[in-house]
Design a protein around this motif. Sequence first.
Motif, PDB file in Angstrom:
ATOM      1  N   LEU A  43       4.165   9.622  50.267  1.00  0.00           N
ATOM      2  CA  LEU A  43       4.301   8.147  49.472  1.00  0.00           C
ATOM      3  C   LEU A  43       2.775   7.814  49.029  1.00  0.00           C
ATOM      4  O   LEU A  43       2.115   7.745  50.191  1.00  0.00           O
ATOM      5  CB  LEU A  43       5.318   7.467  49.929  1.00  0.00           C
ATOM      6  CG  LEU A  43       6.704   7.888  50.075  1.00  0.00           C
ATOM      7  CD1 LEU A  43       7.506   6.563  50.880  1.00  0.00           C
ATOM      8  CD2 LEU A  43       7.279   8.032  48.748  1.00  0.00           C
ATOM      9  N   ASN A  44       2.631   7.377  47.909  1.00  0.00           N
ATOM     10  CA  ASN A  44       1.277   6.581  47.824  1.00  0.00           C
ATOM     11  C   ASN A  44       1.386   5.172  47.964  1.00  0.00           C
ATOM     12  O   ASN A  44       2.467   4.777  48.182  1.00  0.00           O
ATOM     13  CB  ASN A  44       1.025   6.833  46.347  1.00  0.00           C
ATOM     14  CG  ASN A  44       0.599   8.247  46.070  1.00  0.00           C
ATOM     15  OD1 ASN A  44      -0.061   8.967  46.764  1.00  0.00           O
ATOM     16  ND2 ASN A  44       1.022   8.710  44.871  1.00  0.00           N
ATOM     17  N   ALA A  47       4.354   2.725  46.738  1.00  0.00           N
ATOM     18  CA  ALA A  47       5.444   3.518  46.424  1.00  0.00           C
ATOM     19  C   ALA A  47       6.589   2.898  47.224  1.00  0.00           C
ATOM     20  O   ALA A  47       6.343   2.447  48.480  1.00  0.00           O
ATOM     21  CB  ALA A  47       5.296   4.940  46.585  1.00  0.00           C
ATOM     22  N   ALA A  49       9.938   3.740  49.499  1.00  0.00           N
ATOM     23  CA  ALA A  49      10.408   4.845  50.354  1.00  0.00           C
ATOM     24  C   ALA A  49      11.956   5.106  49.905  1.00  0.00           C
ATOM     25  O   ALA A  49      12.540   4.198  49.464  1.00  0.00           O
ATOM     26  CB  ALA A  49      10.438   4.452  51.771  1.00  0.00           C
TER      27      ALA A  49
END
Length: 82
Positions: A43-44, A47, A49
């Motif tokens: 994930l960036n 972002a 989850a």
Amino acid sequence: MNLQDKLDNLREQLEAGIPADTLAIMHNSTAELVSSGIMDDVLNVGASAPAFTLCDQNGNDISSADLLSQGPLVLTFYRGVW
């Protein structure tokens, strides 16, 4: 000093106390993970989850949605005893 500088400083200090052959193994393992494409699935920053359900410390199922309904949620990953 920004956070990245502090982290770089800490890494340098830690690596200074690790034998060169051990450090080489660690760096090679990291390079292998990166080249495997595993980073494509992380994930960036910013972002969201995906929703999940896990067991709490007492073995009871608890969902991220239930926790988020109570406020912000922080995840910590504990790898166990080294």
